[in-house]
Design a protein around this motif. Structure first.
Motif, mmCIF file in Angstrom:
data_model
loop_
_atom_site.group_PDB
_atom_site.id
_atom_site.type_symbol
_atom_site.label_atom_id
_atom_site.label_comp_id
_atom_site.label_asym_id
_atom_site.label_seq_id
_atom_site.Cartn_x
_atom_site.Cartn_y
_atom_site.Cartn_z
ATOM 1 N N THR A 49 35.957 15.832 50.635
ATOM 2 C CA THR A 49 35.267 16.796 49.776
ATOM 3 C C THR A 49 33.919 17.186 50.378
ATOM 4 O O THR A 49 33.541 18.356 50.371
ATOM 5 C CB THR A 49 35.065 16.211 48.366
ATOM 6 N N GLN A 88 39.069 21.129 42.543
ATOM 7 C CA GLN A 88 39.989 20.111 42.043
ATOM 8 C C GLN A 88 40.201 20.246 40.543
ATOM 9 O O GLN A 88 41.302 20.151 40.047
ATOM 10 C CB GLN A 88 39.426 18.732 42.383
ATOM 11 N N ASP A 164 40.400 21.974 47.338
ATOM 12 C CA ASP A 164 40.106 20.546 47.216
ATOM 13 C C ASP A 164 41.108 19.891 46.275
ATOM 14 O O ASP A 164 41.060 20.109 45.067
ATOM 15 C CB ASP A 164 38.681 20.344 46.694
ATOM 16 N N GLU A 165 41.992 19.100 46.822
ATOM 17 C CA GLU A 165 43.035 18.435 46.035
ATOM 18 C C GLU A 165 43.601 19.404 45.000
ATOM 19 O O GLU A 165 43.549 19.117 43.795
ATOM 20 C CB GLU A 165 42.464 17.202 45.336
#
Ligand code: ADP
Ligand code: MG
Lengths: 367, 284
Positions: A49, A88, A164-165
């Motif tokens: 991240t 995320q 991000d994820e």
């Protein structure tokens, strides 16, 4: 929307970030060609991240540079970078409808109203959310919010897309569908994409390139195939898929060829790949993928040429596959994975079998 | 088994916990309130005289309009200053935030009366402020900072600022930092992010704070009594005047009821405007 232009290249050079005395990202460099998808893969806390936030420009790096399309944007503020980000937790604006969320980047670019309407419509169609345009984010399911976030991040045709994820908050089945969907979308749009995940399957399925991170450092970067078949070190071998990793030393076999001998005495020929073969006596690590371990259950098998006589010490039935835990004569534990229906299917705990693998499936790792 | 157990079993815990405060409110609030309403209409026969008098005499309309004006001005200033203060606190480092919060809270520990007297020391003709301004050569004649609306508003803003700071602060702190990042990644600079994300998302706090200040301002008593002028009487002072000086309680009751009704109307307007339009919490 279509792939009007090939995506810009993304280059990260010697990126480093320290918080106080803690180095969270350590000298990370990679280059991603236009329209490709690179996944940063690593355990939680490995600095993924943080790396992504530097590229997006939310915080300045302690050192290093970020280049998009050859242009150095290291010091450029985030809102002038033209980089789409999927967060995320989606980070949709809760006070705006789906339509207004997706229109946001276009309004910021002061596009004509007509153009905004058209492009928002296209983006919503792309993620199949036309019917949800007037809803607020909290009136959508997780998967739908995820798609809104995606539409919002690509509607302004950013030069690079960061995720991000992106699938972290979804359940397993939805995740698998979305993996394919995101990949298709990314290829349709031809957008250079950096994705972040700790899920190795996701990384292998979605990516052109995978970069494995650990402890803030890049461990290896390569195609999914390269990474799986030729892991560069123990961490990568261990993190990607299940592995048998044996420690030992280099020895010479009867014919004088170098071979590997584990500390417990298991001897196997190995493949050094592009690495030079170390001298006899050097300590060494090898990795053998469980699916490359063949089990021969016949009692007479041991007499038939090379192989490792083992005792089955555990069996796990997983539907389409079976996992066997084998104990070799010296005590080495070897994990084997067999398709249901193969010869070994009927093996039980305590059975004597012979395990075999090919030389090229026993890979040498740096010790 | 005790009587309390039986009660809880029969009526549920919530009801039982609510019972003591409800009894307390009924005895010491609702009963007197009914008395106030009744007293304004029956003397002892039904009469609307007190209300008619209020509507017909310009003096009372003037008091109502002064009250509204001071309250609105106070709200406006409290919202502007309170927003700035809340924003500063919200964006400060955790350490600085604690310190700033303390600065907001500590004056609360001081009695309202003391704070009013301190302000009088600052604002009067020969007070600190006039002295300072004269010493700096900015004025020759002392300014009239007290016994007028300016003084009342200044002191009321000081008293009521925390009522806007805290609701605004809590709605600002509820905004996920990711939203700011999202906004900037989508091309919005700091100013546009403020206008498009921060401001609309903190609006519930602004509305709540403004309403709170307005309602409290309408009934403000000590400050206009001490710092206000004879001509700047607010409605509470008028009520006090009729209770203690004129001893015309029914008329004071009527005034109090008008104040109460005005406040209730405002409250319901607020409740309706908030309902459905704003997110129930800052974060879904
Ligand atoms: N603002 C910060 N201050 C101090 N440490 C941080 C900060 N942000 C992240 N870290 C630390 O950096 C490390 C990497 O974090 P992160 O990049 O979020 O990892 P990942 O995304 O791979 O899980 C973690 O150990 C985390 O505690
Ligand atoms: Mg992370």
């Amino acid at each position: 929307m279509s792939a009007e232009t090939a995506g810009a290249t993304l280059e990260v050079a010697a990126l480093t970030k320290t918080f106080g005395r803690h180095t969270v990202v350590n000298d990370v460099s990679f280059r991603l060609d236009g329209s490709r998808l690179l996944t940063l893969l690593g355990p939680s806390g490995s600095g993924k991240t943080t790396t992504m936030r530097r590229i997006a420009g939310f915080e300045e790096p302690s050192a290093g540079r970020v280049l998009v399309g050859g242009e150095d944007i290291t010091r450029r503020p985030a809102h002038k970078r033209d980089i789409g980000v999927v967060f995320q937790q989606y980070a949709l604006f809760p006070h705006l409808t789906v339509r207004r969320n997706v229109a946001y980047p276009l309004e910021m670019r002061r596009l004509p109203r007509r153009e905004i309407e058209r492009r928002v419509g296209e983006a919503l169609a792309l993620v199949r959310l036309e019917d949800f345009a007037e809803r607020l984010p909290r009136q959508l399911s997780g998967g739908q919010q995820q798609r809104v976030a995606l539409a919002r991040a690509v509607v302004f045709k950013p030069r690079v897309l960061l995720m991000d994820e992106p699938l972290g908050a979804l359940d397993k089945r939805l995740r698998e569908t979305m993996q394919v969907e995101i990949r298709q979308l990314q290829q349709t749009l031809g957008i250079t994409t950096l994705s972040v995940t700790h899920d190795q399957v996701e990384a292998l399925v979605m990516s052109d390139l995978v970069a494995v991170m650990d402890g803030g450092m890049l461990q290896q970067i390569g195609t999914p195939r390269e990474l799986y078949q030729r892991p560069a070190n123990r961490f990568v071998a261990d993190f990607l898929g299940a592995s048998n990793i044996l420690a030992g030393e280099i020895a010479a076999d009867a014919a004088g060829r170098p071979s590997f001998r584990s500390t417990r005495g298991l001897v196997s020929p190995f493949d050094a790949g592009s690495r030079s073969v170390p001298d006899a006596g050097a300590t060494a690590l090898v990795v053998i993928r469980p699916e490359h371990v063949a089990i021969d259950p016949r009692p007479a098998a041991a007499a038939e040429g090379p192989g490792h006589p083992c005792v089955v010490s555990g069996v796990v039935y997983a539907g389409d596959v079976l996992w066997f835990r084998l104990r070799a004569e010296g005590g080495d534990e070897i994990l084997a994975k067999t398709l249901a229906g193969a010869d070994a299917t009927e093996c039980r705990e305590g059975d004597r079998v012979v395990a075999r693998w090919r030389r090229e499936d026993c890979l040498l790792l740096p010790a | 088994m005790s009587a309390i157990d039986t009660l809880v079993r029969r009526h549920g815990l919530t009801t039982c916990l609510l019972l003591p405060p409800l009894v307390f409110l009924a005895a010491f609030f609702v009963v007197p309130l009914i008395e106030v309403v009744r007293g304004s209409f029956f003397a002892p026969d039904l009469t609307f005289d007190h209300y008619a008098r209020m509507a017909s005499e310009p003096l009372y309309l003037r008091v109502v309009s002064i009250t509204l004006k001071i309250a609105l001005l106070t709200v406006l200033l409290c919202v502007l200053l309170g927003y700035a203060a809340a924003y500063l606190i919200a964006t400060a480092s955790p350490r600085a935030r604690q310190l700033l919060m303390l600065c907001v809270i500590v004056p609360f520990f001081l009695s309202t009366l003391i704070r009013n007297y301190i302000w009088m020391a600052i604002l009067q003709r020969s007070g600190l402020l006039n002295h300072a301004l004269r010493d700096l050569g900015l004025i020759t004649e002392p300014l009239a900072l007290m016994y007028n609306q300016t003084g009342v508003v200044v002191v009321m803003v000081n008293m009521l600022l925390p009522f806007t700071i805290f609701p605004i602060l809590s709605s600002l702190l509820a905004i996920s930092p990711d939203l700011y990042h999202a906004s900037s990644s989508l091309g919005a600079g700091p100013i546009r992010t403020f206008c498009r994300v921060t401001l609309p998302m903190s609006l519930p706090g602004v509305v709540a704070g403004a309403l709170l200040v307005f309602i409290v301002s309408l009934g403000f008593f000590i400050t206009p009594a001490l710092v206000g002028g004879q001509k700047e009487m607010m409605i509470s002072n008028l009520i006090d005047f009729h209770i203690r000086q004129v001893l015309n309680w029914p008329f004071a009751f009527a005034l109090a009821n008008v104040l109460l009704c005005g406040t209730l109307v405002l409250y319901f307007l607020y409740a309706r405007s908030v309902e459905g339009r704003l997110p129930r919490t800052a974060f879904p």
